[in-house]
Structure formats: C-alpha cells, structure tokens
Scaffold this motif. Structure first.
Motif, short mmCIF file in Angstrom:
data_model
loop_
_atom_site.label_atom_id
_atom_site.label_comp_id
_atom_site.label_asym_id
_atom_site.label_seq_id
_atom_site.Cartn_x
_atom_site.Cartn_y
_atom_site.Cartn_z
N ALA A 101 -1.68 -2.44 22.39
CA ALA A 101 -2.32 -3.55 21.67
C ALA A 101 -3.83 -3.38 21.63
O ALA A 101 -4.47 -3.63 20.60
N TYR A 102 -4.41 -2.95 22.74
CA TYR A 102 -5.86 -2.72 22.79
C TYR A 102 -6.24 -1.59 21.85
O TYR A 102 -7.23 -1.69 21.11
N ALA A 103 -5.46 -0.53 21.85
CA ALA A 103 -5.76 0.60 20.96
C ALA A 103 -5.75 0.16 19.51
O ALA A 103 -6.66 0.50 18.74
N GLY A 104 -4.74 -0.61 19.13
CA GLY A 104 -4.63 -1.05 17.74
C GLY A 104 -5.72 -2.01 17.32
O GLY A 104 -6.21 -1.96 16.19
N ALA A 105 -6.13 -2.89 18.24
CA ALA A 105 -7.11 -3.92 17.89
C ALA A 105 -8.55 -3.45 17.99
O ALA A 105 -9.42 -3.96 17.29
N VAL A 106 -8.82 -2.45 18.85
CA VAL A 106 -10.21 -2.15 19.19
C VAL A 106 -10.63 -0.71 18.90
O VAL A 106 -11.78 -0.47 18.49
N LEU A 107 -9.76 0.25 19.10
CA LEU A 107 -10.21 1.64 19.16
C LEU A 107 -10.31 2.37 17.83
O LEU A 107 -10.98 3.40 17.75
N ALA A 108 -9.67 1.87 16.78
CA ALA A 108 -9.71 2.60 15.51
C ALA A 108 -11.14 2.77 14.96
O ALA A 108 -11.53 3.89 14.61
N PRO A 109 -11.96 1.71 14.88
CA PRO A 109 -13.30 1.90 14.29
C PRO A 109 -14.17 2.92 15.01
O PRO A 109 -14.75 3.79 14.35
N PRO A 110 -14.28 2.88 16.36
CA PRO A 110 -15.14 3.89 17.00
C PRO A 110 -14.61 5.31 16.85
O PRO A 110 -15.40 6.26 16.75
N LEU A 111 -13.29 5.47 16.80
CA LEU A 111 -12.75 6.82 16.65
C LEU A 111 -12.93 7.34 15.22
O LEU A 111 -13.14 8.54 15.01
N VAL A 112 -12.87 6.45 14.25
CA VAL A 112 -13.16 6.85 12.87
C VAL A 112 -14.63 7.24 12.73
O VAL A 112 -14.97 8.23 12.07
N ARG A 113 -15.52 6.47 13.36
CA ARG A 113 -16.95 6.84 13.33
C ARG A 113 -17.18 8.17 14.02
O ARG A 113 -18.01 8.98 13.58
N LEU A 114 -16.47 8.41 15.10
CA LEU A 114 -16.58 9.70 15.80
C LEU A 114 -16.21 10.85 14.87
O LEU A 114 -16.90 11.86 14.82
N ARG A 115 -15.12 10.69 14.14
CA ARG A 115 -14.68 11.74 13.22
C ARG A 115 -15.71 11.98 12.12
O ARG A 115 -15.85 13.11 11.63
N ALA A 116 -16.42 10.93 11.72
CA ALA A 116 -17.45 11.11 10.70
C ALA A 116 -18.59 11.96 11.24
O ALA A 116 -19.17 12.77 10.51
N ARG A 117 -18.91 11.79 12.53
CA ARG A 117 -19.99 12.58 13.14
C ARG A 117 -19.54 13.99 13.48
O ARG A 117 -20.32 14.93 13.39
N HIS A 118 -18.29 14.11 13.93
CA HIS A 118 -17.77 15.41 14.38
C HIS A 118 -16.41 15.66 13.72
O HIS A 118 -15.36 15.44 14.33
N PRO A 119 -16.41 16.11 12.46
CA PRO A 119 -15.13 16.28 11.75
C PRO A 119 -14.21 17.34 12.36
O PRO A 119 -13.03 17.39 12.03
N GLY A 120 -14.74 18.16 13.27
CA GLY A 120 -13.90 19.15 13.91
C GLY A 120 -13.06 18.60 15.05
O GLY A 120 -12.18 19.29 15.58
N ILE A 121 -13.30 17.35 15.45
CA ILE A 121 -12.53 16.74 16.53
C ILE A 121 -11.26 16.10 15.97
O ILE A 121 -11.31 15.34 15.00
N ARG A 122 -10.15 16.42 16.58
CA ARG A 122 -8.88 15.80 16.24
C ARG A 122 -8.46 14.89 17.40
O ARG A 122 -8.49 15.32 18.56
N VAL A 123 -8.10 13.67 17.10
CA VAL A 123 -7.76 12.69 18.12
C VAL A 123 -6.28 12.33 18.02
O VAL A 123 -5.78 12.05 16.94
N THR A 124 -5.60 12.37 19.16
CA THR A 124 -4.24 11.87 19.25
C THR A 124 -4.26 10.67 20.19
O THR A 124 -4.64 10.79 21.35
N LEU A 125 -3.90 9.50 19.67
CA LEU A 125 -3.90 8.27 20.45
C LEU A 125 -2.48 7.99 20.93
O LEU A 125 -1.55 7.85 20.12
N ILE A 126 -2.31 7.91 22.23
CA ILE A 126 -1.00 7.60 22.83
C ILE A 126 -1.03 6.15 23.28
O ILE A 126 -1.61 5.82 24.31
N GLY A 127 -0.45 5.28 22.47
CA GLY A 127 -0.42 3.86 22.83
C GLY A 127 0.84 3.55 23.61
O GLY A 127 1.93 3.52 23.07
N GLU A 128 0.69 3.35 24.91
CA GLU A 128 1.85 3.10 25.76
C GLU A 128 1.44 2.29 26.98
O GLU A 128 0.30 2.36 27.44
N THR A 129 2.38 1.49 27.47
CA THR A 129 2.08 0.65 28.62
C THR A 129 2.09 1.44 29.91
O THR A 129 1.39 1.09 30.87
N ARG A 130 2.88 2.52 29.98
CA ARG A 130 2.88 3.33 31.19
C ARG A 130 1.58 4.14 31.24
O ARG A 130 0.92 4.35 30.23
#
Length: 278
Positions: A101-130
């Motif tokens: 829930a936190y990943a979906g509500a909060v983390l998308a904008p900063p990670l998209v901005r990161l990709r704009a600065r560093h297009p060579g970075i690939r991000v895999t987000l693992i949203g899980e409670t464990r």
C-alpha cells in the motif's frame, strides 16, 4: 555432479518447513519442490526429509546438507553483491521491497523522477507484506516499518507514518458509538502495533470485516462498513472523516534498509536518495 537447483529447493524447504511455503518462496509448484528434493536424495543416496503430513522434517543428513546449501547460497550472494559494487555507473537493476500500500501510494513519483535523471537504472518494486531477505538478495533495498535488529545491514530512518481512526462521512453522526463496528487486518497482521491499537479502541465491539490489504479496508470504510485505523498516506484524499478518538493515534517509524556491502555503490545510492526524497 549435484544440481544447485536441487540444493536450493532443499534449502527453501528447510527454512519454511512445508512444500507450499517453499514453493511460494521459489515461485514454483509444490510438486516441483518435492521432485527436486527426491532427485537430490537419489543423487546423494540418503534420505533427507521425513514427510509427516503437511509438515516436513529434515533428517540428520538433511540438516547437514541444508546447512552446506545455506553456506553456498551466502557465498553466492556475496559474489553477486561484489558484482554490483564493481560497477561504478548508474546503469543496472535495483530491487526494492516495500509494503504494497505504501509503495502504491507514495513511491511511484520519486522513482519516476529517478528514472528521468538516470535512464540507465531499472527498478523492480516488490510490494509485499513479508520482509524480503537482503542477505539472500531477494531485494537490494527495503522500506520497512520495523527496524531490523540483526544482519549486516545499514539502517536509516527516513520518516514516520501516522495512523488515525477513519470512517465514512456521516458514519459517526448516524451510528451510535456503542454500535460501531470496526474494520481491520486478518490474523496475519494481528501482532502489528496498529492492529493491537484497533483492538483497544474497539473495546469489545466487533471487528466485523477483516482484510489482508489496506485497499479493501479503505473500500469497506467508504461503503459505510465501520471504523478503521488507517495510515494517513492512504486515507487522505479518499473523502473519509478522521475521528478524534482518545488513544487512537499512532505513529510508526519508517526505515530504509540496505545490505552494508552495497550501500555505497552509485547505482544503489541513487535509488536510496530518491526514496529519501519522497
């Protein structure tokens, strides 16, 4: 020559204790785990597991082999982390584990901005409670609500998450407080601070709806199903009413966690900085 995949399946079985648990962790069918372990037994010529219903116990030889497999896995992860550290560029994949829930509500904008600065970075987000294991490199970076107490990890506080009691607009005015019902997590989160506080607030009144996801809890609250203790980041903007209840407020620290071996790698550091910017 022994197949490492057979050893890896035995290791998962030894750590989780059931075929289904090992299968979920490895992303395979439980029959695959059983087949791999049986093949390893034939290769070694020794019985490694004692199958007793759903619970599986390792024999003495199984414990010995699983311990060797765990050391091999640790050595492999050390090599992998060293490979990341050898690359001083902002190119590559970084895996992030975070509450869904936190990943979906909060983390998308900063990670998209990161990709704009560093297009060579690939991000895999693992949203899980464990909590994904950083030592076994199930993830490179983790965002957690609990501070890890063990492992060769670098941990820093990056914020706080506030929780308040919420209900649908008009619920508190139209339903007598003694008749309120509550909405919370299922038993998998029973020991979380927010769920324990919800039980205190309910004070014997029924927790009538339980769900493993915050998204469903929010939907149930919006539908007038009762009162829930929700994190502000998901409740705000949903048209819900925050209730001023004694003792309902709770604040939890938010931690950024990384394996110490890779904390200074430019690729990883750039992602960590982006998560701090959120």
């Amino acid at each position: 020559m022994l197949d490492w995949e057979d050893l890896r399946h035995l290791l998962a079985l030894s750590q989780l204790g059931t075929l289904s648990g090992a299968a979920r962790a490895l992303g395979v069918e439980h029959a695959t785990v059983s087949r791999r372990v049986a093949h390893l037994e034939r290769e070694i010529g020794a019985k490694l597991v004692d199958r007793r219903g759903r619970r599986i116990l390792l024999t003495a030889e199984g414990v010995r082999v699983a311990a060797i497999a765990e050391r091999m896995s640790g050595d492999a992860m050390t090599i992998a982390r060293g490979g990341i550290g050898a690359d001083q560029s902002h190119v590559g994949e970084v895996r992030i584990s975070a509450p869904p829930a936190y990943a979906g509500a909060v983390l998308a904008p900063p990670l998209v901005r990161l990709r704009a600065r560093h297009p060579g970075i690939r991000v895999t987000l693992i949203g899980e409670t464990r909590y994904a294991s950083l030592g076994r490199r199930e993830a490179d970076i983790a965002v957690r609500l609990n501070r890890p107490e063990s492992g060769d990890l670098t941990v820093s506080k990056i914020g706080e998450v506030g929780f308040h009691a919420y209900a649908a607009t008009g619920y508190a005015e139209t339903v007598d407080e003694h008749d309120w019902t509550f909405i919370g997590y299922d038993e998998g989160m029973a020991s979380s601070p927010q769920e324990e506080r919800l039980a205190e607030i309910a004070a014997g009144r029924p927790v009538a709806i339980r769900a493993s996801t915050l998204e469903f809890q929010v939907a149930a609250v919006k539908a007038g199903g009762g009162v829930a203790l929700l994190p502000d980041f998901i409740a705000e903007g949903q048209g819900l009413a925050r209730l001023d209840l004694d003792g309902a407020d709770i604040t939890r620290d938010l931690w950024l966690v990384v394996h110490s071996d890779i904390k200074d790698v430019p690729l990883v550091r750039a992602v960590m900085d982006a998560l701090r910017e959120r």
